[in-house]
Design a protein around this motif. Structure first.
Motif, mmCIF file in Angstrom:
data_model
loop_
_atom_site.group_PDB
_atom_site.id
_atom_site.type_symbol
_atom_site.label_atom_id
_atom_site.label_comp_id
_atom_site.label_asym_id
_atom_site.label_seq_id
_atom_site.Cartn_x
_atom_site.Cartn_y
_atom_site.Cartn_z
ATOM 1 N N ARG A 86 29.391 71.384 -46.348
ATOM 2 C CA ARG A 86 28.181 71.563 -45.548
ATOM 3 C C ARG A 86 26.964 71.678 -46.467
ATOM 4 O O ARG A 86 26.954 72.475 -47.397
ATOM 5 C CB ARG A 86 28.306 72.818 -44.687
ATOM 6 N N LYS A 140 45.506 68.606 -41.251
ATOM 7 C CA LYS A 140 45.823 67.564 -40.264
ATOM 8 C C LYS A 140 46.083 66.287 -41.048
ATOM 9 O O LYS A 140 45.168 65.751 -41.684
ATOM 10 C CB LYS A 140 44.665 67.335 -39.301
ATOM 11 N N GLU A 185 33.673 66.422 -48.303
ATOM 12 C CA GLU A 185 32.443 66.885 -47.669
ATOM 13 C C GLU A 185 32.331 68.398 -47.811
ATOM 14 O O GLU A 185 33.325 69.096 -47.759
ATOM 15 C CB GLU A 185 32.443 66.554 -46.166
ATOM 16 N N PHE A 212 44.454 65.669 -44.535
ATOM 17 C CA PHE A 212 43.165 66.345 -44.662
ATOM 18 C C PHE A 212 43.268 67.853 -44.518
ATOM 19 O O PHE A 212 44.021 68.367 -43.706
ATOM 20 C CB PHE A 212 42.176 65.807 -43.619
ATOM 21 N N VAL A 264 33.287 73.396 -39.408
ATOM 22 C CA VAL A 264 33.883 72.902 -40.651
ATOM 23 C C VAL A 264 32.894 73.101 -41.801
ATOM 24 O O VAL A 264 31.762 72.619 -41.756
ATOM 25 C CB VAL A 264 34.295 71.424 -40.538
ATOM 26 N N TYR A 275 41.795 77.756 -41.921
ATOM 27 C CA TYR A 275 42.075 76.454 -42.506
ATOM 28 C C TYR A 275 43.047 75.709 -41.613
ATOM 29 O O TYR A 275 43.854 76.298 -40.906
ATOM 30 C CB TYR A 275 42.620 76.571 -43.936
ATOM 31 N N GLU A 276 42.908 74.403 -41.640
ATOM 32 C CA GLU A 276 43.820 73.509 -40.928
ATOM 33 C C GLU A 276 44.151 72.344 -41.841
ATOM 34 O O GLU A 276 43.291 71.876 -42.591
ATOM 35 C CB GLU A 276 43.172 72.933 -39.672
ATOM 36 N N TRP A 326 43.290 69.345 -53.927
ATOM 37 C CA TRP A 326 42.644 68.609 -52.842
ATOM 38 C C TRP A 326 41.349 67.993 -53.362
ATOM 39 O O TRP A 326 40.580 68.667 -54.049
ATOM 40 C CB TRP A 326 42.316 69.547 -51.685
ATOM 41 N N TYR A 358 40.820 71.205 -43.782
ATOM 42 C CA TYR A 358 39.541 71.644 -43.236
ATOM 43 C C TYR A 358 39.430 73.150 -43.424
ATOM 44 O O TYR A 358 40.272 73.901 -42.936
ATOM 45 C CB TYR A 358 39.436 71.308 -41.748
ATOM 46 N N THR A 399 35.657 69.732 -46.191
ATOM 47 C CA THR A 399 36.736 68.801 -45.871
ATOM 48 C C THR A 399 37.256 68.230 -47.178
ATOM 49 O O THR A 399 36.475 67.807 -48.031
ATOM 50 C CB THR A 399 36.239 67.646 -44.980
ATOM 51 N N LYS A 411 37.130 76.244 -42.402
ATOM 52 C CA LYS A 411 36.162 76.497 -41.333
ATOM 53 C C LYS A 411 35.668 77.931 -41.372
ATOM 54 O O LYS A 411 36.433 78.847 -41.649
ATOM 55 C CB LYS A 411 36.809 76.238 -39.975
ATOM 56 N N ASN A 452 27.593 64.174 -50.111
ATOM 57 C CA ASN A 452 28.981 63.730 -50.038
ATOM 58 C C ASN A 452 29.272 62.524 -50.926
ATOM 59 O O ASN A 452 30.371 62.400 -51.457
ATOM 60 C CB ASN A 452 29.371 63.478 -48.589
#
Length: 150
Positions: free
Chosen positions: A49, A128, A47, A131, A140, A125-126, A43, A133, A143, A135, A53
């Motif tokens: 936190r 979508k 981004e 993408f 988040v 994690y997700e 991946w 994410y 990304t 968390k 970026n």
């Protein structure tokens, strides 16, 4: 007899149009995927936190979850990082044994430190669309996008 052909033709046209509409709907599907196998790839990090970026993009930062074992790797443009991970439940990921080389790189070392400290607890994690994410309890944390997205 003639009417039965018309009714059959109209029914077939309706089914065909419905199939086309369903096909278009699936192409734009952004449902959440929590399948662990979908996670296991490289991946590109977009981004993190507290991170720069624009620097992530410039340095081609990435995170990889190996398919063969429960090991992963990350690179934000300076140090190579490795980690263990497990999937304790659907949509959950737990990191451990985060290791890194120790070079100092202006502007990148802070993001590497944020990553190594941020992934110590269980996260969700997700996926979508293209993408990923990651968390934590604040929202988040990271990304990323699949490198083969269009």
């Amino acid at each position: 007899m003639r009417y039965s052909f018309l009714i059959a033709g109209a029914l077939m046209a309706t089914v065909s149009l419905g199939s086309c509409a369903a096909g278009k709907k699936n192409k734009t599907n952004t449902s959440v995927i929590t399948n662990a196998e979908a996670l296991k790839q490289k991946w590109m990090v977009k981004e993190i936190r507290g991170g720069d970026n624009a620097m992530l993009l410039k340095k081609a930062a990435y995170i990889t979850f190996n398919k063969e074992d429960s090991r992963g790797a990350a690179n934000f443009g300076c140090n190579g990082m490795g980690f263990d991970y497990s999937i304790p439940a659907v949509g959950k990921i737990k990191f451990g044994n985060v290791i890194s080389t120790m070079m100092f790189c202006e502007g990148i070392t802070q993001m590497e430190s944020a990553f190594s400290h941020g992934v110590k607890d269980e996260m969700s994690y997700e996926i979508k669309g293209h993408f990923l994410y990651l968390k934590d309890n604040k929202g988040v944390f990271l990304t990323a996008v699949r490198p083969d997205w269009d």
